[in-house]
Write a protein that holds these residues in place. Structure first.
Motif, PDB file in Angstrom:
ATOM      1  N   THR A 213      29.356  25.467 -34.236  1.00  0.00           N
ATOM      2  CA  THR A 213      29.094  25.011 -35.599  1.00  0.00           C
ATOM      3  C   THR A 213      29.073  23.616 -35.641  1.00  0.00           C
ATOM      4  N   ASP A 214      28.124  23.325 -36.640  1.00  0.00           N
ATOM      5  CA  ASP A 214      27.977  21.933 -37.074  1.00  0.00           C
ATOM      6  C   ASP A 214      28.003  21.975 -38.509  1.00  0.00           C
ATOM      7  N   TYR A 215      28.230  20.799 -39.259  1.00  0.00           N
ATOM      8  CA  TYR A 215      28.260  20.827 -40.795  1.00  0.00           C
ATOM      9  C   TYR A 215      27.947  19.346 -41.123  1.00  0.00           C
ATOM     10  N   ALA A 216      27.191  19.113 -42.210  1.00  0.00           N
ATOM     11  CA  ALA A 216      26.876  17.972 -42.955  1.00  0.00           C
ATOM     12  C   ALA A 216      28.407  17.300 -43.194  1.00  0.00           C
ATOM     13  N   ASP A 217      28.666  16.087 -43.447  1.00  0.00           N
ATOM     14  CA  ASP A 217      29.990  15.552 -43.652  1.00  0.00           C
ATOM     15  C   ASP A 217      30.125  15.852 -45.186  1.00  0.00           C
ATOM     16  N   SER A 218      29.209  15.834 -46.000  1.00  0.00           N
ATOM     17  CA  SER A 218      29.423  16.418 -47.396  1.00  0.00           C
ATOM     18  C   SER A 218      29.974  17.814 -47.568  1.00  0.00           C
ATOM     19  N   VAL A 219      29.957  18.563 -46.554  1.00  0.00           N
ATOM     20  CA  VAL A 219      30.271  19.989 -46.959  1.00  0.00           C
ATOM     21  C   VAL A 219      31.351  20.438 -45.908  1.00  0.00           C
ATOM     22  N   LYS A 220      31.775  19.546 -45.123  1.00  0.00           N
ATOM     23  CA  LYS A 220      32.912  19.777 -44.117  1.00  0.00           C
ATOM     24  C   LYS A 220      34.272  20.030 -44.557  1.00  0.00           C
ATOM     25  N   GLY A 221      34.844  21.248 -44.511  1.00  0.00           N
ATOM     26  CA  GLY A 221      36.094  21.654 -44.844  1.00  0.00           C
ATOM     27  C   GLY A 221      35.941  22.545 -46.209  1.00  0.00           C
ATOM     28  N   ARG A 222      34.629  22.661 -46.698  1.00  0.00           N
ATOM     29  CA  ARG A 222      34.538  23.472 -47.927  1.00  0.00           C
ATOM     30  C   ARG A 222      33.551  24.895 -47.413  1.00  0.00           C
ATOM     31  N   PHE A 223      32.593  24.510 -46.616  1.00  0.00           N
ATOM     32  CA  PHE A 223      31.618  25.425 -46.113  1.00  0.00           C
ATOM     33  C   PHE A 223      31.630  26.017 -44.762  1.00  0.00           C
ATOM     34  N   THR A 224      31.661  27.156 -44.786  1.00  0.00           N
ATOM     35  CA  THR A 224      31.582  27.846 -43.385  1.00  0.00           C
ATOM     36  C   THR A 224      30.551  28.490 -43.024  1.00  0.00           C
ATOM     37  N   ILE A 225      29.933  28.232 -41.876  1.00  0.00           N
ATOM     38  CA  ILE A 225      28.524  29.316 -41.460  1.00  0.00           C
ATOM     39  C   ILE A 225      29.138  30.326 -40.250  1.00  0.00           C
ATOM     40  N   SER A 226      28.488  31.373 -40.641  1.00  0.00           N
ATOM     41  CA  SER A 226      28.809  32.241 -39.152  1.00  0.00           C
ATOM     42  C   SER A 226      27.833  33.214 -39.107  1.00  0.00           C
ATOM     43  N   ARG A 227      27.761  33.905 -37.978  1.00  0.00           N
ATOM     44  CA  ARG A 227      26.557  34.806 -37.678  1.00  0.00           C
ATOM     45  C   ARG A 227      27.234  36.120 -37.198  1.00  0.00           C
ATOM     46  N   ASP A 228      26.449  37.284 -37.286  1.00  0.00           N
ATOM     47  CA  ASP A 228      26.778  38.567 -36.945  1.00  0.00           C
ATOM     48  C   ASP A 228      25.640  39.218 -36.034  1.00  0.00           C
ATOM     49  N   ASN A 229      25.638  38.906 -34.797  1.00  0.00           N
ATOM     50  CA  ASN A 229      24.478  39.208 -34.280  1.00  0.00           C
ATOM     51  C   ASN A 229      24.264  40.923 -34.126  1.00  0.00           C
ATOM     52  N   ALA A 230      25.129  41.503 -34.251  1.00  0.00           N
ATOM     53  CA  ALA A 230      24.933  42.921 -34.334  1.00  0.00           C
ATOM     54  C   ALA A 230      24.036  43.453 -35.619  1.00  0.00           C
ATOM     55  N   LYS A 231      24.304  42.514 -36.685  1.00  0.00           N
ATOM     56  CA  LYS A 231      23.579  42.698 -37.806  1.00  0.00           C
ATOM     57  C   LYS A 231      22.356  41.894 -38.440  1.00  0.00           C
ATOM     58  N   ASN A 232      22.174  40.952 -37.151  1.00  0.00           N
ATOM     59  CA  ASN A 232      21.171  39.998 -37.561  1.00  0.00           C
ATOM     60  C   ASN A 232      21.223  39.167 -38.517  1.00  0.00           C
ATOM     61  N   THR A 233      22.334  38.764 -39.044  1.00  0.00           N
ATOM     62  CA  THR A 233      22.507  38.128 -40.254  1.00  0.00           C
ATOM     63  C   THR A 233      23.635  36.838 -40.081  1.00  0.00           C
ATOM     64  N   VAL A 234      23.231  35.839 -40.914  1.00  0.00           N
ATOM     65  CA  VAL A 234      23.767  34.588 -40.628  1.00  0.00           C
ATOM     66  C   VAL A 234      24.512  34.327 -42.295  1.00  0.00           C
ATOM     67  N   TYR A 235      25.649  33.822 -42.462  1.00  0.00           N
ATOM     68  CA  TYR A 235      26.371  33.779 -43.526  1.00  0.00           C
ATOM     69  C   TYR A 235      26.694  32.334 -43.820  1.00  0.00           C
ATOM     70  N   LEU A 236      26.796  31.767 -45.122  1.00  0.00           N
ATOM     71  CA  LEU A 236      27.326  30.721 -45.532  1.00  0.00           C
ATOM     72  C   LEU A 236      28.314  31.006 -46.762  1.00  0.00           C
ATOM     73  N   GLN A 237      29.500  30.658 -46.504  1.00  0.00           N
ATOM     74  CA  GLN A 237      30.712  30.741 -47.286  1.00  0.00           C
ATOM     75  C   GLN A 237      30.801  29.422 -47.751  1.00  0.00           C
ATOM     76  N   MET A 238      30.568  29.186 -49.292  1.00  0.00           N
ATOM     77  CA  MET A 238      30.729  27.736 -49.792  1.00  0.00           C
ATOM     78  C   MET A 238      32.012  27.998 -50.977  1.00  0.00           C
ATOM     79  N   ASN A 239      32.871  27.147 -50.690  1.00  0.00           N
ATOM     80  CA  ASN A 239      34.239  27.091 -51.429  1.00  0.00           C
ATOM     81  C   ASN A 239      34.307  25.597 -52.114  1.00  0.00           C
TER      82      ASN A 239
END
Length: 122
Positions: A55-81
């Motif tokens: 994973t890689d993040y923009a500096d402005s969101v590091k530590g707050r956002f998390t990207i993840s992917r589920d290849n079994a579901k063909n889905t990518v997520y973005l958790q934004m805190n």
């Protein structure tokens, strides 16, 4: 085809989770990313996840956002805190077969795009 969901309005300090369901051939070989675009600004990369899960993040969101992917579901997520007003934008999901790490942050490297989902932080 990429279909985003999960956008909405939230107060500063709140959280949202974006989802992107992909209907593309050989999803697992695609680099997935979230971009965002606020009015009057260029589209910018927020977070990327490659086929290996790196994973890689923009500096402005590091530590707050998390990207993840589920290849079994063909889905990518973005958790934004800890959302901030400056996170307000239309968020787009993108997919592309990208071999260069440096290209993963470049919008033109992505072949497939979702329609976008609005995130508003007040």
């Amino acid at each position: 085809q990429l279909v985003e969901s999960g956008g909405g309005s939230v107060q500063a300090g709140g959280a949202l989770r974006l989802s992107c369901a992909a209907s593309i051939f050989r999803y697992s070989i695609h680099c997935m990313a979230w971009f965002r675009q606020a009015p009057g600004t260029e589209r910018e990369a927020v977070a990327t996840v490659d086929t290996y899960g790196n994973t890689d993040y923009a500096d402005s969101v590091k530590g707050r956002f998390t990207i993840s992917r589920d290849n079994a579901k063909n889905t990518v997520y973005l958790q934004m805190n800890s959302l901030k007003p400056e996170d307000t934008a239309i968020y787009y999901c993108a997919a592309g077969v990208i071999n260069s790490v440096s290209s993963q942050l470049v919008p033109t490297a992505y072949k497939y795009w979702g329609q976008g989902t609005q995130v508003t932080v007040s």
